[in-house]
Design a protein around this motif. Structure first.
Motif, PDB file in Angstrom:
ATOM      1  N   ILE A   2       0.854  -1.184   0.000  1.00  0.00           N
ATOM      2  CA  ILE A   2       0.000   0.000   0.000  1.00  0.00           C
ATOM      3  C   ILE A   2       0.893   1.238   0.000  1.00  0.00           C
ATOM      4  CG2 ILE A   2      -1.922   1.180   1.126  1.00  0.00           C
ATOM      5  CD1 ILE A   2      -2.511  -1.746   0.260  1.00  0.00           C
ATOM      6  N   PHE A   3       0.761   2.073  -1.013  1.00  0.00           N
ATOM      7  CA  PHE A   3       1.569   3.291  -1.106  1.00  0.00           C
ATOM      8  C   PHE A   3       0.786   4.541  -0.742  1.00  0.00           C
ATOM      9  CE2 PHE A   3       3.606   0.404  -4.257  1.00  0.00           C
ATOM     10  CZ  PHE A   3       4.792   0.215  -3.553  1.00  0.00           C
ATOM     11  N   GLU A   4      -0.497   4.535  -1.020  1.00  0.00           N
ATOM     12  CA  GLU A   4      -1.357   5.668  -0.677  1.00  0.00           C
ATOM     13  C   GLU A   4      -2.708   5.122  -0.260  1.00  0.00           C
ATOM     14  OE1 GLU A   4      -1.597   8.357  -4.021  1.00  0.00           O
ATOM     15  OE2 GLU A   4       0.518   8.055  -4.499  1.00  0.00           O
ATOM     16  N   GLY A   5      -3.377   5.821   0.689  1.00  0.00           N
ATOM     17  CA  GLY A   5      -4.724   5.438   1.087  1.00  0.00           C
ATOM     18  C   GLY A   5      -4.773   4.286   2.061  1.00  0.00           C
TER      19      GLY A   5
ATOM     20  N   GLN B 111      -9.518 -17.960   0.833  1.00  0.00           N
ATOM     21  CA  GLN B 111     -10.402 -16.976   0.229  1.00  0.00           C
ATOM     22  C   GLN B 111     -10.231 -15.654   0.967  1.00  0.00           C
ATOM     23  OE1 GLN B 111     -14.402 -18.215  -1.149  1.00  0.00           O
ATOM     24  NE2 GLN B 111     -14.063 -20.061   0.068  1.00  0.00           N
ATOM     25  N   HIS B 112     -10.331 -14.564   0.212  1.00  0.00           N
ATOM     26  CA  HIS B 112     -10.246 -13.246   0.862  1.00  0.00           C
ATOM     27  C   HIS B 112     -11.040 -12.223   0.063  1.00  0.00           C
ATOM     28  CE1 HIS B 112      -6.847 -10.978  -1.436  1.00  0.00           C
ATOM     29  NE2 HIS B 112      -7.444 -11.806  -2.246  1.00  0.00           N
ATOM     30  N   GLN B 113     -11.286 -11.079   0.702  1.00  0.00           N
ATOM     31  CA  GLN B 113     -11.921  -9.967   0.027  1.00  0.00           C
ATOM     32  C   GLN B 113     -11.289  -8.681   0.524  1.00  0.00           C
ATOM     33  OE1 GLN B 113     -15.809 -11.140   2.227  1.00  0.00           O
ATOM     34  NE2 GLN B 113     -16.195  -9.084   1.459  1.00  0.00           N
ATOM     35  N   GLU B 114     -11.432  -7.618  -0.295  1.00  0.00           N
ATOM     36  CA  GLU B 114     -10.753  -6.365   0.004  1.00  0.00           C
ATOM     37  C   GLU B 114     -11.693  -5.178  -0.206  1.00  0.00           C
ATOM     38  OE1 GLU B 114      -6.327  -6.839  -1.620  1.00  0.00           O
ATOM     39  OE2 GLU B 114      -7.844  -7.647  -2.992  1.00  0.00           O
ATOM     40  N   ARG B 115     -11.593  -4.215   0.709  1.00  0.00           N
ATOM     41  CA  ARG B 115     -12.258  -2.931   0.564  1.00  0.00           C
ATOM     42  C   ARG B 115     -11.175  -1.867   0.455  1.00  0.00           C
ATOM     43  NH1 ARG B 115     -16.105  -3.842   5.842  1.00  0.00           N
ATOM     44  NH2 ARG B 115     -17.625  -5.267   4.893  1.00  0.00           N
ATOM     45  N   ILE B 116     -11.206  -1.076  -0.612  1.00  0.00           N
ATOM     46  CA  ILE B 116     -10.155  -0.100  -0.861  1.00  0.00           C
ATOM     47  C   ILE B 116     -10.779   1.290  -0.891  1.00  0.00           C
ATOM     48  CG2 ILE B 116      -8.211   0.506  -2.332  1.00  0.00           C
ATOM     49  CD1 ILE B 116      -8.465  -2.277  -3.603  1.00  0.00           C
ATOM     50  N   GLU B 117     -10.212   2.199  -0.100  1.00  0.00           N
ATOM     51  CA  GLU B 117     -10.795   3.535  -0.034  1.00  0.00           C
ATOM     52  C   GLU B 117     -10.351   4.377  -1.228  1.00  0.00           C
ATOM     53  OE1 GLU B 117      -7.715   6.149   2.707  1.00  0.00           O
ATOM     54  OE2 GLU B 117      -9.508   5.328   3.652  1.00  0.00           O
ATOM     55  N   ALA B 118     -11.060   5.493  -1.430  1.00  0.00           N
ATOM     56  CA  ALA B 118     -10.755   6.388  -2.541  1.00  0.00           C
ATOM     57  C   ALA B 118      -9.343   6.954  -2.408  1.00  0.00           C
ATOM     58  CB  ALA B 118     -11.769   7.522  -2.594  1.00  0.00           C
ATOM     59  N   ASN B 119      -8.762   7.284  -3.556  1.00  0.00           N
ATOM     60  CA  ASN B 119      -7.437   7.906  -3.621  1.00  0.00           C
ATOM     61  C   ASN B 119      -6.352   7.016  -3.027  1.00  0.00           C
ATOM     62  OD1 ASN B 119      -8.573  10.328  -4.752  1.00  0.00           O
ATOM     63  ND2 ASN B 119      -9.267  10.855  -2.688  1.00  0.00           N
ATOM     64  N   SER B 120      -6.444   5.728  -3.309  1.00  0.00           N
ATOM     65  CA  SER B 120      -5.429   4.775  -2.878  1.00  0.00           C
ATOM     66  C   SER B 120      -4.586   4.340  -4.072  1.00  0.00           C
ATOM     67  CB  SER B 120      -6.080   3.542  -2.236  1.00  0.00           C
ATOM     68  OG  SER B 120      -6.725   3.868  -1.026  1.00  0.00           O
ATOM     69  N   ARG B 121      -3.415   3.820  -3.742  1.00  0.00           N
ATOM     70  CA  ARG B 121      -2.536   3.253  -4.765  1.00  0.00           C
ATOM     71  C   ARG B 121      -1.827   2.052  -4.158  1.00  0.00           C
ATOM     72  NH1 ARG B 121       2.993   5.766  -7.520  1.00  0.00           N
ATOM     73  NH2 ARG B 121       3.146   4.247  -9.209  1.00  0.00           N
ATOM     74  N   ALA B 122      -1.783   0.943  -4.899  1.00  0.00           N
ATOM     75  CA  ALA B 122      -1.183  -0.272  -4.355  1.00  0.00           C
ATOM     76  C   ALA B 122      -0.628  -1.145  -5.471  1.00  0.00           C
ATOM     77  CB  ALA B 122      -2.213  -1.061  -3.545  1.00  0.00           C
ATOM     78  N   PHE B 123       0.405  -1.901  -5.129  1.00  0.00           N
ATOM     79  CA  PHE B 123       0.885  -2.993  -5.965  1.00  0.00           C
ATOM     80  C   PHE B 123       0.275  -4.293  -5.469  1.00  0.00           C
ATOM     81  CE2 PHE B 123       5.400  -1.209  -6.996  1.00  0.00           C
ATOM     82  CZ  PHE B 123       4.873  -0.428  -8.007  1.00  0.00           C
ATOM     83  N   GLN B 124      -0.090  -5.175  -6.397  1.00  0.00           N
ATOM     84  CA  GLN B 124      -0.317  -6.575  -6.052  1.00  0.00           C
ATOM     85  C   GLN B 124       0.556  -7.409  -6.989  1.00  0.00           C
ATOM     86  OE1 GLN B 124      -3.947  -9.434  -6.527  1.00  0.00           O
ATOM     87  NE2 GLN B 124      -4.123  -8.489  -4.515  1.00  0.00           N
ATOM     88  N   ILE B 125       1.379  -8.272  -6.377  1.00  0.00           N
ATOM     89  CA  ILE B 125       2.394  -9.015  -7.120  1.00  0.00           C
ATOM     90  C   ILE B 125       2.286 -10.490  -6.762  1.00  0.00           C
ATOM     91  CG2 ILE B 125       4.848  -9.147  -7.675  1.00  0.00           C
ATOM     92  CD1 ILE B 125       5.111  -6.314  -6.395  1.00  0.00           C
ATOM     93  N   TRP B 126       2.223 -11.337  -7.787  1.00  0.00           N
ATOM     94  CA  TRP B 126       2.090 -12.781  -7.590  1.00  0.00           C
ATOM     95  C   TRP B 126       3.389 -13.488  -7.966  1.00  0.00           C
ATOM     96  CZ3 TRP B 126      -3.175 -15.297  -9.136  1.00  0.00           C
ATOM     97  CH2 TRP B 126      -4.233 -14.477  -8.739  1.00  0.00           C
TER      98      TRP B 126
END
Length: 242
Positions: free
Chosen positions: A66-69, A99-114
Motif C-alpha cells: 500500500i503506497f497511498e490510502g 479466500q479473501h476480500q478487500e475494501r479499498i478507499e478512494a485515492n489509494s494506490r497499491a501494488f499486487q504481485i504474484w
C-alpha cells in the motif's frame, strides 16, 4: 535492458472507471510476459472506494504493497477485517487454498504481485496471511542510497519464493549512480514517481525496466524506484509454462 512504458503495459479499467491498473508483468502480453518466479504485477490507482468480493486463491504467493490510502481485507485464515495503511504490506501464502476480500478507499494506490514459489509443492501446505507495518520497514543507507528492504537479507518478512529480494530506493535529489547487479539474477525496476535516465534512456512514472545478464544499471534519476530481484534460472517449472 528493456523499458516497458506504461502505455505498453497491460492496462485495465474496472468498477466503471473507479479502478485503473497498469500491469508491467501480465501473462498473454508479449511485452509483459512472466519470467522466473514472477507471474503477475499490477499497479492499481483507486479513484473511488470499491470492493473485491470474497474470492479464492491457491498455490501462489501474493504480496500487496500500500503506497497511498487504505485497504481493509478479510480472509478465511484469520476471519477478521484488518486495515492496511500507506507503507504497510501483506503476504498471502495461498498454498492449499484461501479466500479473501478487500475494501479499498478512494485515492489509494497499491501494488499486487504474484509469485510461483513452486506451485505443486505449495499446494501441499496450509495457507497463511501475514500483515506487516511500514513502521518496521524504515529506509537505511545502502551504497549511498536510502533503501527499504521488504524481502531479503535483514528483513523480518519471510516468503516461500526462493532467492527473492524486494526493495524500494529513494533518490531525494537528482543523482548519477550505478546500481550493482548480479549477472545470474533478473530484475524489474518500477518508477513509483520521479523521472530521469536508465542507461541513458529516459524513464518516467509507471515505467518498468527489465534487466538481466548484467552487472550494473546506470541511473541519472530523482524519485523512487521499487525493484524485484529473482534468479534468472529456477530449479522448478513455473505453473504458467505447464
Amino acid at each position: 535492458m528493456q523499458i516497458i512504458k506504461k502505455s505498453e503495459q497491460f492496462n485495465d479499467v474496472i468498477f466503471g472507471g473507479r479502478f485503473h491498473a497498469n500491469k508491467p508483468v501480465y501473462v498473454g502480453n508479449a511485452d509483459t510476459k512472466p519470467y522466473s518466479s514472477l507471474y503477475y504485477w499490477s499497479n492499481g490507482y483507486i479513484n473511488e472506494a470499491c470492493e473485491f468480493g470474497l474470492h479464492p486463491h491457491e498455490g501462489f504467493e501474493i504480496l500487496t504493497f500500500i503506497f497511498e490510502g487504505k485497504n481493509e481485507h478479510y480472509d478465511t485464515a484469520t476471519q477478521v477485517w484488518t486495515p492496511l495503511h500507506a507503507g504497510d504490506f501483506q503476504i498471502i501464502q495461498s498454498n492449499s487454498g484461501i479466500q479473501h476480500q478487500e475494501r479499498i478507499e478512494a485515492n489509494s494506490r497499491a501494488f499486487q504481485i504474484w509469485f510461483d514459489p513452486n506451485f505443486y509443492e505449495a499446494i501441499k501446505l496450509n495457507p497463511s496471511y501475514v500483515d506487516y507495518s511500514g513502521k518496521d520497514f524504515l529506509p537505511v543507507e545502502e551504497n549511498g542510497i536510502a533503501t527499504i528492504t521488504y524481502i531479503g537479507n535483514g528483513s523480518k518478512a519471510k516468503v516461500l519464493t526462493p532467492n527473492l529480494t524486494i526493495k524500494k530506493l529513494f533518490f531525494e535529489n537528482e543523482i548519477k549512480t550505478k546500481i550493482l547487479l548480479d549477472a545470474e539474477m533478473s530484475y524489474t525496476f518500477y518508477v513509483l514517481n520521479g523521472s530521469g535516465y536508465a542507461n541513458d534512456t529516459a524513464i518516467a512514472q509507471d515505467d518498468a525496466i527489465r534487466v538481466s545478464n548484467s552487472r550494473e544499471l546506470e541511473l541519472n534519476f530523482k524519485g523512487e524506484l521499487f525493484y524485484i530481484e529473482t534468479p534468472t534460472t529456477i530449479d522448478y517449472k513455473p505453473i504458467w509454462t505447464i
